[in-house]
Design a protein around this motif. Structure first.
Motif, PDB file in Angstrom:
ATOM      1  N   SER A  46       0.920  -1.042   0.049  1.00 21.38           N
ATOM      2  CA  SER A  46      -0.012  -0.149  -0.041  1.00 21.38           C
ATOM      3  C   SER A  46       1.036   1.175  -0.019  1.00 21.38           C
ATOM      4  N   VAL A  47       0.283   2.285  -0.707  1.00 19.60           N
ATOM      5  CA  VAL A  47       1.289   3.386  -0.901  1.00 19.60           C
ATOM      6  C   VAL A  47       1.123   4.212   0.489  1.00 19.60           C
ATOM      7  N   ASP A  48      -0.037   4.252   0.913  1.00 18.23           N
ATOM      8  CA  ASP A  48      -0.162   5.076   2.391  1.00 18.23           C
ATOM      9  C   ASP A  48      -1.491   4.558   3.133  1.00 18.23           C
ATOM     10  N   ILE A  49      -0.840   3.748   4.036  1.00 19.29           N
ATOM     11  CA  ILE A  49      -2.006   2.763   4.848  1.00 19.29           C
ATOM     12  C   ILE A  49      -2.981   3.641   5.634  1.00 19.29           C
ATOM     13  N   ASN A  50      -2.503   4.924   6.433  1.00 19.80           N
ATOM     14  CA  ASN A  50      -3.447   5.669   7.143  1.00 19.80           C
ATOM     15  C   ASN A  50      -4.396   6.371   5.852  1.00 19.80           C
ATOM     16  N   GLU A  51      -3.948   6.687   4.594  1.00 20.06           N
ATOM     17  CA  GLU A  51      -4.649   7.154   3.916  1.00 20.06           C
ATOM     18  C   GLU A  51      -5.762   6.496   3.328  1.00 20.06           C
ATOM     19  N   ASN A  52      -5.334   5.093   3.142  1.00 19.25           N
ATOM     20  CA  ASN A  52      -6.369   3.918   2.873  1.00 19.25           C
ATOM     21  C   ASN A  52      -7.410   3.620   3.895  1.00 19.25           C
ATOM     22  N   ILE A  53      -7.201   3.894   5.197  1.00 18.53           N
ATOM     23  CA  ILE A  53      -7.957   3.712   6.283  1.00 18.53           C
ATOM     24  C   ILE A  53      -8.872   4.866   6.232  1.00 18.53           C
ATOM     25  N   ASP A  54      -8.410   6.011   6.131  1.00 18.92           N
ATOM     26  CA  ASP A  54      -9.419   7.087   6.000  1.00 18.92           C
ATOM     27  C   ASP A  54     -10.189   7.151   4.868  1.00 18.92           C
ATOM     28  N   SER A  55      -9.913   6.543   3.709  1.00 16.27           N
ATOM     29  CA  SER A  55     -10.676   6.448   2.501  1.00 16.27           C
ATOM     30  C   SER A  55     -11.945   5.410   2.891  1.00 16.27           C
ATOM     31  N   GLY A  56     -11.425   4.597   3.859  1.00 14.73           N
ATOM     32  CA  GLY A  56     -12.762   3.515   4.401  1.00 14.73           C
ATOM     33  C   GLY A  56     -13.852   4.238   4.825  1.00 14.73           C
ATOM     34  N   SER A  57     -13.688   5.394   5.075  1.00 12.72           N
ATOM     35  CA  SER A  57     -14.847   6.242   5.604  1.00 12.72           C
ATOM     36  C   SER A  57     -16.169   6.159   4.710  1.00 12.72           C
ATOM     37  N   ILE A  58     -15.734   6.023   3.462  1.00 13.80           N
ATOM     38  CA  ILE A  58     -17.023   6.035   2.302  1.00 13.80           C
ATOM     39  C   ILE A  58     -17.921   5.096   2.886  1.00 13.80           C
ATOM     40  N   ILE A  59     -17.650   4.052   3.474  1.00 11.75           N
ATOM     41  CA  ILE A  59     -18.828   3.149   4.022  1.00 11.75           C
ATOM     42  C   ILE A  59     -19.834   3.920   4.820  1.00 11.75           C
TER      43      ILE A  59
END
Length: 91
Positions: A46-59
């Motif tokens: 993953s390029v940026d795991i914290n950005e990935n986790i933040d993107s999860g807020s889409i749910i």
């Protein structure tokens, strides 16, 4: 009938697709799923795991009935799902 949403982190241009009629969110590599929990993708891929986790807020914005990941099992959405995910995995 699919709508896409940008969800960077795993990769810069990662997207998820939402099928409104079926209320199903296709999350690709945004999560690894089990029947009851969300897990992040492998950090080293993953390029940026914290950005990935933040993107999860889409749910929590979409509130789909069903979440389908490329890795794991289908999981039913609930209000606590993303909150628990952030507490467990966000640096």
């Amino acid at each position: 009938p699919l709508k896409y949403y940008l969800t960077p982190g795993h990769s810069p241009g990662h997207v998820v697709y939402y099928h409104k009629i079926d209320r199903t969110l296709l999350t690709g590599d945004l999560f690894i799923t089990s029947k009851k929990d969300l897990h992040p993708p492998i950090r080293r891929f993953s390029v940026d795991i914290n950005e990935n986790i933040d993107s999860g807020s889409i749910i929590d914005q979409i509130k789909p009935t069903l979440i389908c990941s490329s890795h794991g099992e289908e999981i039913l959405y609930n209000e606590e799902l993303y909150k628990n995910y952030v507490v467990r995995y966000r640096d």
